[in-house]
Every structure is written in C-alpha cells, then in structure tokens.
Design a protein around this motif. Structure first.
Motif, PDB file in Angstrom:
ATOM      1  N   ASN A 185       0.972  -1.339   0.068  1.00 53.56           N
ATOM      2  CA  ASN A 185      -0.115  -0.005  -0.078  1.00 53.56           C
ATOM      3  C   ASN A 185       0.970   1.080  -0.001  1.00 53.56           C
ATOM      4  OD1 ASN A 185       0.652  -0.741   2.594  1.00 53.56           O
ATOM      5  ND2 ASN A 185      -0.840   0.839   3.498  1.00 53.56           N
ATOM      6  N   VAL A 186       1.876   1.190   0.655  1.00 55.20           N
ATOM      7  CA  VAL A 186       2.868   2.330   0.690  1.00 55.20           C
ATOM      8  C   VAL A 186       3.291   2.831  -0.699  1.00 55.20           C
ATOM      9  CG1 VAL A 186       4.972   1.270   1.117  1.00 55.20           C
ATOM     10  CG2 VAL A 186       4.596   3.598   2.138  1.00 55.20           C
ATOM     11  N   VAL A 187       3.242   1.862  -1.574  1.00 55.01           N
ATOM     12  CA  VAL A 187       3.798   2.072  -3.145  1.00 55.01           C
ATOM     13  C   VAL A 187       2.579   3.071  -3.426  1.00 55.01           C
ATOM     14  CG1 VAL A 187       4.456   1.451  -5.170  1.00 55.01           C
ATOM     15  CG2 VAL A 187       5.244   0.197  -2.944  1.00 55.01           C
ATOM     16  N   HIS A 188       1.274   2.603  -3.506  1.00 54.07           N
ATOM     17  CA  HIS A 188       0.489   3.602  -3.973  1.00 54.07           C
ATOM     18  C   HIS A 188       0.484   4.908  -3.650  1.00 54.07           C
ATOM     19  CE1 HIS A 188      -1.192  -0.595  -4.030  1.00 54.07           C
ATOM     20  NE2 HIS A 188      -2.144  -0.457  -4.993  1.00 54.07           N
ATOM     21  N   TYR A 189       0.506   5.448  -2.332  1.00 52.46           N
ATOM     22  CA  TYR A 189       0.846   6.640  -2.169  1.00 52.46           C
ATOM     23  C   TYR A 189       2.024   7.199  -2.758  1.00 52.46           C
ATOM     24  CZ  TYR A 189      -2.850   6.633   1.484  1.00 52.46           C
ATOM     25  OH  TYR A 189      -4.054   6.502   2.159  1.00 52.46           O
ATOM     26  N   SER A 190       3.056   6.423  -2.837  1.00 44.47           N
ATOM     27  CA  SER A 190       4.497   7.418  -3.403  1.00 44.47           C
ATOM     28  C   SER A 190       4.069   7.556  -4.985  1.00 44.47           C
ATOM     29  CB  SER A 190       5.375   6.101  -3.248  1.00 44.47           C
ATOM     30  OG  SER A 190       6.736   6.407  -3.965  1.00 44.47           O
ATOM     31  N   LEU A 191       3.406   6.487  -5.634  1.00 42.44           N
ATOM     32  CA  LEU A 191       2.935   6.737  -7.055  1.00 42.44           C
ATOM     33  C   LEU A 191       2.236   7.983  -7.124  1.00 42.44           C
ATOM     34  CD1 LEU A 191       2.163   3.231  -8.356  1.00 42.44           C
ATOM     35  CD2 LEU A 191       4.192   4.643  -8.747  1.00 42.44           C
ATOM     36  N   MET A 192       1.080   8.391  -6.427  1.00 39.95           N
ATOM     37  CA  MET A 192       0.370   9.329  -6.435  1.00 39.95           C
ATOM     38  C   MET A 192       1.221  10.759  -6.316  1.00 39.95           C
ATOM     39  SD  MET A 192      -3.241   8.521  -4.276  1.00 39.95           S
ATOM     40  CE  MET A 192      -2.694   7.804  -3.056  1.00 39.95           C
ATOM     41  N   ASP A 193       1.924  10.602  -5.094  1.00 42.47           N
ATOM     42  CA  ASP A 193       3.137  11.839  -4.902  1.00 42.47           C
ATOM     43  C   ASP A 193       3.778  12.069  -6.154  1.00 42.47           C
ATOM     44  OD1 ASP A 193       3.511  14.079  -3.123  1.00 42.47           O
ATOM     45  OD2 ASP A 193       5.067  12.697  -2.145  1.00 42.47           O
ATOM     46  N   THR A 194       4.436  10.998  -6.655  1.00 42.13           N
ATOM     47  CA  THR A 194       5.230  11.172  -7.734  1.00 42.13           C
ATOM     48  C   THR A 194       4.573  11.788  -9.160  1.00 42.13           C
ATOM     49  OG1 THR A 194       6.678   9.291  -6.932  1.00 42.13           O
ATOM     50  CG2 THR A 194       6.803   9.713  -9.225  1.00 42.13           C
ATOM     51  N   VAL A 195       3.443  11.138  -9.152  1.00 44.41           N
ATOM     52  CA  VAL A 195       2.955  11.632 -10.576  1.00 44.41           C
ATOM     53  C   VAL A 195       2.447  12.848 -10.492  1.00 44.41           C
ATOM     54  CG1 VAL A 195       0.638  11.424 -11.967  1.00 44.41           C
ATOM     55  CG2 VAL A 195       2.162   9.337 -11.442  1.00 44.41           C
ATOM     56  N   ILE A 196       1.884  13.613  -9.313  1.00 42.46           N
ATOM     57  CA  ILE A 196       1.399  14.912  -8.915  1.00 42.46           C
ATOM     58  C   ILE A 196       2.606  15.701  -9.278  1.00 42.46           C
ATOM     59  CG2 ILE A 196       0.776  16.446  -6.933  1.00 42.46           C
ATOM     60  CD1 ILE A 196      -0.990  14.106  -6.024  1.00 42.46           C
ATOM     61  N   ASN A 197       3.701  15.448  -8.567  1.00 39.38           N
ATOM     62  CA  ASN A 197       5.042  16.350  -8.516  1.00 39.38           C
ATOM     63  C   ASN A 197       5.707  16.187  -9.854  1.00 39.38           C
ATOM     64  OD1 ASN A 197       5.446  17.854  -5.863  1.00 39.38           O
ATOM     65  ND2 ASN A 197       4.976  15.809  -5.461  1.00 39.38           N
ATOM     66  N   ALA A 198       5.601  15.299 -10.638  1.00 37.22           N
ATOM     67  CA  ALA A 198       6.229  15.295 -11.960  1.00 37.22           C
ATOM     68  C   ALA A 198       5.405  16.222 -12.773  1.00 37.22           C
ATOM     69  CB  ALA A 198       6.220  13.770 -12.419  1.00 37.22           C
ATOM     70  N   TRP A 199       4.063  16.210 -12.889  1.00 29.95           N
ATOM     71  CA  TRP A 199       3.211  17.063 -13.414  1.00 29.95           C
ATOM     72  C   TRP A 199       3.292  18.530 -12.983  1.00 29.95           C
ATOM     73  CZ3 TRP A 199      -0.286  21.003 -12.458  1.00 29.95           C
ATOM     74  CH2 TRP A 199      -0.773  21.278 -13.348  1.00 29.95           C
ATOM     75  N   MET A 200       3.530  18.814 -11.982  1.00 34.03           N
ATOM     76  CA  MET A 200       3.943  20.097 -11.505  1.00 34.03           C
ATOM     77  C   MET A 200       5.152  20.765 -11.926  1.00 34.03           C
ATOM     78  SD  MET A 200       1.655  21.581  -9.067  1.00 34.03           S
ATOM     79  CE  MET A 200       2.656  22.662  -8.336  1.00 34.03           C
ATOM     80  N   ILE A 201       6.075  19.719 -12.075  1.00 28.51           N
ATOM     81  CA  ILE A 201       7.523  20.224 -12.556  1.00 28.51           C
ATOM     82  C   ILE A 201       7.607  20.159 -14.264  1.00 28.51           C
ATOM     83  CG2 ILE A 201       9.998  19.504 -12.605  1.00 28.51           C
ATOM     84  CD1 ILE A 201       9.431  18.101  -9.811  1.00 28.51           C
ATOM     85  N   ARG A 202       6.927  19.158 -14.671  1.00 31.56           N
ATOM     86  CA  ARG A 202       7.358  19.195 -16.165  1.00 31.56           C
ATOM     87  C   ARG A 202       6.097  20.014 -17.117  1.00 31.56           C
ATOM     88  NH1 ARG A 202       8.091  13.228 -15.823  1.00 31.56           N
ATOM     89  NH2 ARG A 202       5.726  12.991 -16.145  1.00 31.56           N
ATOM     90  N   THR A 203       4.920  20.055 -16.298  1.00 34.31           N
ATOM     91  CA  THR A 203       3.885  20.698 -16.996  1.00 34.31           C
ATOM     92  C   THR A 203       3.673  22.304 -16.660  1.00 34.31           C
ATOM     93  OG1 THR A 203       2.852  18.604 -17.526  1.00 34.31           O
ATOM     94  CG2 THR A 203       1.305  20.842 -17.785  1.00 34.31           C
ATOM     95  N   ALA A 204       3.490  22.235 -15.304  1.00 37.86           N
ATOM     96  CA  ALA A 204       3.139  23.689 -14.832  1.00 37.86           C
ATOM     97  C   ALA A 204       4.512  24.422 -14.530  1.00 37.86           C
ATOM     98  CB  ALA A 204       2.441  23.458 -13.540  1.00 37.86           C
ATOM     99  N   GLY A 205       5.678  23.903 -14.664  1.00 39.12           N
ATOM    100  CA  GLY A 205       6.838  24.734 -14.647  1.00 39.12           C
ATOM    101  C   GLY A 205       7.345  25.064 -13.216  1.00 39.12           C
ATOM    102  N   PHE A 206       6.719  24.180 -11.959  1.00 39.32           N
ATOM    103  CA  PHE A 206       7.175  24.545 -10.606  1.00 39.32           C
ATOM    104  C   PHE A 206       8.300  23.769 -10.356  1.00 39.32           C
ATOM    105  CE2 PHE A 206       6.690  22.916  -6.350  1.00 39.32           C
ATOM    106  CZ  PHE A 206       6.422  23.963  -5.677  1.00 39.32           C
ATOM    107  N   ASP A 207       9.345  24.629  -9.663  1.00 41.92           N
ATOM    108  CA  ASP A 207      10.616  23.972  -9.143  1.00 41.92           C
ATOM    109  C   ASP A 207      10.679  24.297  -7.732  1.00 41.92           C
ATOM    110  OD1 ASP A 207      13.328  23.800  -8.422  1.00 41.92           O
ATOM    111  OD2 ASP A 207      13.764  25.166  -9.810  1.00 41.92           O
ATOM    112  N   PRO A 208      10.285  22.988  -7.194  1.00 41.94           N
ATOM    113  CA  PRO A 208      10.295  22.463  -5.841  1.00 41.94           C
ATOM    114  C   PRO A 208      11.465  23.057  -4.922  1.00 41.94           C
ATOM    115  CG  PRO A 208      10.777  20.510  -6.700  1.00 41.94           C
ATOM    116  CD  PRO A 208      10.401  21.589  -8.043  1.00 41.94           C
TER     117      PRO A 208
END
Length: 138
Positions: free
Chosen positions: A26-49
């Motif tokens: 189950n912990v992998v599911h949460y990691s995947l959610m977090d990864t996809v959200i942040n990858a989208w933020m960086i690649r698509t929205a131009g967010f630099d964490p």
C-alpha cells in the motif's frame, strides 16, 4: 472511468514493490500518487520545488484499494483536479493495471500552498494555476 482523467502516466512496478503477500504494498500506491502529482507540477506547470517561493504541503491523503497489482505489472495513473481553491488543490488519482485496464486504486491528495519560509498559506497564481485549471473536472 478512465475518461475522467486529463493527464496520464504509465509507471512500471519494481521488484522491490511486492511485499511478503506477493502484491504491491500500500505504501507504493501513495508514493505513485505523490510522484505523478509532482512530476506533473515540474514538467507541465513549470514548478521548481527547490527554488519556488511557495511549496505545496500535503494536509490530507486517502487511498481506496480496488484490486491487487504485482511486479512486473505496469500501472496506468490518471490525474485530475477535483477542487481548486485560492491556496489549496485536491488532486484526484486513478490507478489502473495497464495490461487489462482493471481499476487498482483511487485516491486523493490535498495540497495547501504556503510561503516557503513563513509556512503561511499563499494564493496559487500564474502559470501553475493556469495549468491546474486545465485539469479541473467539470
């Protein structure tokens, strides 16, 4: 159900994702959610964490498991936004087994954007907000 998501990523599972019960833990599911959200933020929205004046803090998360998935399955992850507020966003995520389209899990994350230094809520503006609006569900 898969047509409800505006952004998609295929994510391979890894050997280490399986637990002693033979399925992705189950912990992998949460990691995947977090990864996809942040990858989208960086690649698509131009967010630099690393340098952005504001950062998104997770204040709520949830995952409902629908079916097992195991290595070497790939997971097709769909992303949409269920609610976009002044300083917060509710990301909604669907996970489907890539081989047969079976629903694996559905979940959500709520991020509140805060000033990097003061940790006080700030408005989501500019290109990040414009891109988020494209993911809003009708």
């Amino acid at each position: 159900m898969t047509g409800e998501y505006q952004h998609w990523e295929n994510v391979p599972t890894r050997w280490k994702d399986n637990d002693v019960y033979g399925h992705v833990n189950n912990v992998v599911h949460y990691s995947l959610m977090d990864t996809v959200i942040n990858a989208w933020m960086i690649r698509t929205a131009g967010f630099d964490p690393a340098t952005s004046a504001s950062i998104g803090l997770c204040v709520e998360s949830h995952c409902e498991y629908k079916a097992e998935v195991s290595f070497p399955d790939a997971i097709k992850v769909g992303l949409r936004i269920g609610k976009l507020g002044r300083s917060s966003v509710r990301w909604e995520i669907g996970m489907f087994r890539a081989s047969d389209g079976a629903a694996v899990a559905e979940g959500h994350f709520v991020h509140v954007f805060v000033d990097r230094h003061t940790r006080r809520p700030v408005e989501i503006t500019g290109p990040v907000r414009a891109e988020m609006e494209k993911l809003l569900t009708p």
